[in-house]
Enzyme design. Structure first.
Site, PDB file in Angstrom:
ATOM      1  N   GLU A   1       0.845  -1.204   0.000  1.00 29.70           N
ATOM      2  CA  GLU A   1       0.000   0.000   0.000  1.00 29.70           C
ATOM      3  C   GLU A   1       0.879   1.253   0.000  1.00 29.70           C
ATOM      4  O   GLU A   1       0.740   2.141   0.862  1.00 29.70           O
ATOM      5  CB  GLU A   1      -0.995  -0.021   1.176  1.00 29.70           C
ATOM      6  CG  GLU A   1      -1.995  -1.157   1.038  1.00 29.70           C
ATOM      7  CD  GLU A   1      -3.222  -1.071   1.940  1.00 29.70           C
ATOM      8  OE1 GLU A   1      -3.295  -0.186   2.804  1.00 29.70           O
ATOM      9  OE2 GLU A   1      -4.142  -1.907   1.743  1.00 29.70           O
TER      10      GLU A   1
ATOM     11  N   GLU B   1      -4.692  -8.821  -0.431  1.00 28.20           N
ATOM     12  CA  GLU B   1      -5.527  -8.583   0.756  1.00 28.20           C
ATOM     13  C   GLU B   1      -6.969  -8.511   0.293  1.00 28.20           C
ATOM     14  O   GLU B   1      -7.306  -7.683  -0.565  1.00 28.20           O
ATOM     15  CB  GLU B   1      -5.139  -7.282   1.469  1.00 28.20           C
ATOM     16  CG  GLU B   1      -3.797  -7.379   2.161  1.00 28.20           C
ATOM     17  CD  GLU B   1      -3.450  -6.144   2.984  1.00 28.20           C
ATOM     18  OE1 GLU B   1      -4.383  -5.457   3.463  1.00 28.20           O
ATOM     19  OE2 GLU B   1      -2.249  -5.872   3.133  1.00 28.20           O
TER      20      GLU B   1
HETATM   21  O1  AHR Z   1      -5.144  -6.092   6.779  1.00 26.90           O
HETATM   22  C1  AHR Z   1      -5.121  -4.933   7.534  1.00 26.90           C
HETATM   23  C2  AHR Z   1      -4.488  -3.768   6.803  1.00 26.90           C
HETATM   24  O2  AHR Z   1      -5.268  -3.422   5.704  1.00 26.90           O
HETATM   25  C3  AHR Z   1      -3.135  -4.001   6.207  1.00 26.90           C
HETATM   26  O3  AHR Z   1      -2.108  -3.836   7.124  1.00 26.90           O
HETATM   27  C4  AHR Z   1      -3.063  -2.955   5.143  1.00 26.90           C
HETATM   28  O4  AHR Z   1      -2.240  -3.330   4.073  1.00 26.90           O
HETATM   29  C5  AHR Z   1      -4.506  -2.750   4.745  1.00 26.90           C
HETATM   30  O5  AHR Z   1      -4.854  -1.424   4.728  1.00 26.90           O
END
Ligand code: AHR
Length: 505
Positions: free
Chosen positions: A176, A307
């Site tokens: 991110e 994710e």
């Molecule tokens: O999964 C939780 C968080 O969500 C992670 O650390 C981040 O990459 C995303 O914003």
């Protein structure tokens, strides 16, 4: 119940291979995922190996976890790996500024993570630090992990008790980076990704699959900037020479970030909103794929959703920075419909990692410090879908199905399905997403003779149902009522249910 739905499945029309890595996982130093989840420490009364909780490992082994991403997430971009090696008592502490501002003692580091992967039989996916780490630091981590023979990092690794190099197939270049990983602009990060990836070397026969940190949701500009950075249309250079894949993140947040709603307390509109948001993953994957196709028509660069999952308000009384949420039948259906989409896009989507494996967000397992262990409804979807790993996806057409549900000008399909074939067996996954009505479904099976059909069903008395250490409300049972039909098979699926049907073909 309305008229029967008809699902045509072309069992003899092979599509792409469904990578087992679409069933990947994610474990961050966040809340009770690592500490108190996977890792309880060697002095714990709970059965453990090197501090890793063994009932957690056993439960996860049943899922054939293909890969595990670590150490973050946002945490990855403030993690300095050298703080997590050597004698535990001498490891420096740090503050985990993203997640609860708690002190991180670095007792779970590189060796512990690699031991966990070995216990699980999972491939490691390590996410390196671009945001606050140096190129040298990342390069040396790769050397420490994967180089054989004699070198400065190898000598350190051996001094810390590991002679042989490990195999590390997957390497993330930041996380991110548009946000917690450094608040960069796409073009600036694209150049950094090229630079960092260059120094993540292939040592010996360890071939890294380098994954550039990708977009949030449907930010296609981000993907385009990354594709531009590795392409030179017409010049003949292979676009996958620098990094081999681009990630993106997509969470099912049904409300707003400020008010996401509860995992187990919701009304029907909340339910529909959740499914609408979850089904939108298909539009998002199509968008990123289309951008990638323009630069990489041969699909050499992979798309990785590292994710995904539901994100609810934390359970009352828990640390807001720990992202601990319950997991209901609704979550299971979010997972099942994601997998149908993943299977349909397996020609570009090569990996996906649900967030996160234990005690955080849409977890497989919830644990407590007294040895309690809960298999969540989502866990069962992963387990029931195992037969799709490395299978050949086959086309599924929902030719007759209930009218989509409409809410706030958006629509939601009430049925979701996918199918694959492997080693003379077909596996069909079908979800009845309608929370109020059964679905009478005809599986119109084409291109193979059907033998030995058998099914499993996951449902509950209501979409809000969930499991606790004392009450198992959601667990798979045998699917009854699977009948022969002139077109193939016929079955009635209860409201809000997920079924898998296997057959010899
Ligand atoms: O999964 C939780 C968080 O969500 C992670 O650390 C981040 O990459 C995303 O914003």
């Amino acid at each position: 119940m309305s008229k029967a739905s008809r699902v045509v499945i072309d069992l003899d029309v092979p599509g792409p291979t469904i990578s087992r890595h679409l069933y990947g996982h994610f474990a961050e130093h966040l809340g009770r995922c690592i500490y108190g989840g996977f890792y309880v420490g060697e002095d714990s009364d709970l059965p453990n190996e090197g501090g890793i909780r063994l009932d957690v490992v056993e439960a996860l082994k049943a899922l054939n976890i293909p890969n595990l991403r670590w150490p973050g997430g946002c945490f990855a971009d403030e993690y300095h790996w050298k703080d997590g090696i050597g004698p535990k008592a001498e490891r420096p502490s740090m503050i985990n500024t993203h997640w609860g501002n708690v002190e991180e003692n670095n007792h779970f580091g590189t060796h512990e993570f690699m031991a966990l992967c070995e216990l699980l039989g999972a491939d490691p996916y390590i996410n390196g630090n671009v945001g606050s780490g140096t190129v040298q630091e990342m390069s040396e981590w790769v050397e420490y992990l994967t180089r054989d023979g004699d070198s400065p990092m190898v000598r350190q690794r051996k001094a810390n008790g590991r002679d042989e190099p490990w195999k590390v197939p997957f390497w993330g270049v930041g996380n991110e980076t548009w946000g917690c990983g450094g608040n960069m602009r796409a073009e600036a990060y694209a150049d950094l990704a090229r630079r960092y990836a260059t120094f993540c070397r292939d040592h010996g026969d360890n071939k890294l699959y380098r994954i550039a940190a990708g977009a949030s949701d449907d930010d296609l500009n981000w993907t385009e900037a990354l594709m531009k950075a590795i392409s030179c249309l017409g010049c003949g250079r292979d676009p996958k020479n620098i990094f081999q894949a681009i990630s993106f993140h997509y969470y099912t947040v049904a409300g707003t970030w400020a008010n996401k709603g509860r995992a187990t307390e919701f009304d029907l509109d909340d339910y529909y909103r959740t499914m609408i948001k979850a089904q939108d993953i298909e539009r998002v994957i199509r968008g990123h794929s289309a951008v990638m196709d323009a630069y990489d028509p041969e699909r050499k660069v992979g798309l990785v959703l590292d994710e995904w999952g539901t994100w609810w308000d934390v359970e009352p009384g828990t640390n807001p920075g720990f992202l601990f949420q319950q997991n209901a039948m609704r979550d299971a259906l979010v997972a099942s419909l994601h997998f149908d989409v993943f299977h349909r896009h397996a020609d570009r989507l090569v990996m996906a990692n649900i967030a996160q494996t234990v005690n955080v967000l849409q977890a497989m397992l919830l644990t407590d410090d007294d040895g309690g262990l809960v298999l969540t409804p989502t866990y069962h979807v992963f387990e029931m879908n195992k037969g799709h790993h490395e299978a050949t996806a086959v086309p599924v057409h929902l030719v007759e199905q209930p009218e989509p549900y409409e809410l706030d000008g958006k629509t939601m399909d009430l049925l979701s399905a996918s199918a694959s074939v492997k080693d003379g067996k077909a596996l069909i996954s079908v979800s009845n997403l309608d929370p109020g009505s059964s679905a009478d479904v005809v599986l119109d099976l084409r291109g193979a003779e059907i033998r030995n059909p058998a099914g499993r069903l996951l449902t509950a008395s209501k979409p809000q149902s969930y499991n606790t250490t004392t009450d198992t409300a959601v667990a798979p049972v045998t699917l009854t009522g699977l009948e022969a039909d002139p077109r193939g098979l016929r079955v009635t699926l209860p409201p809000h249910s997920f079924a898998t049907i296997s057959l010899d073909v």
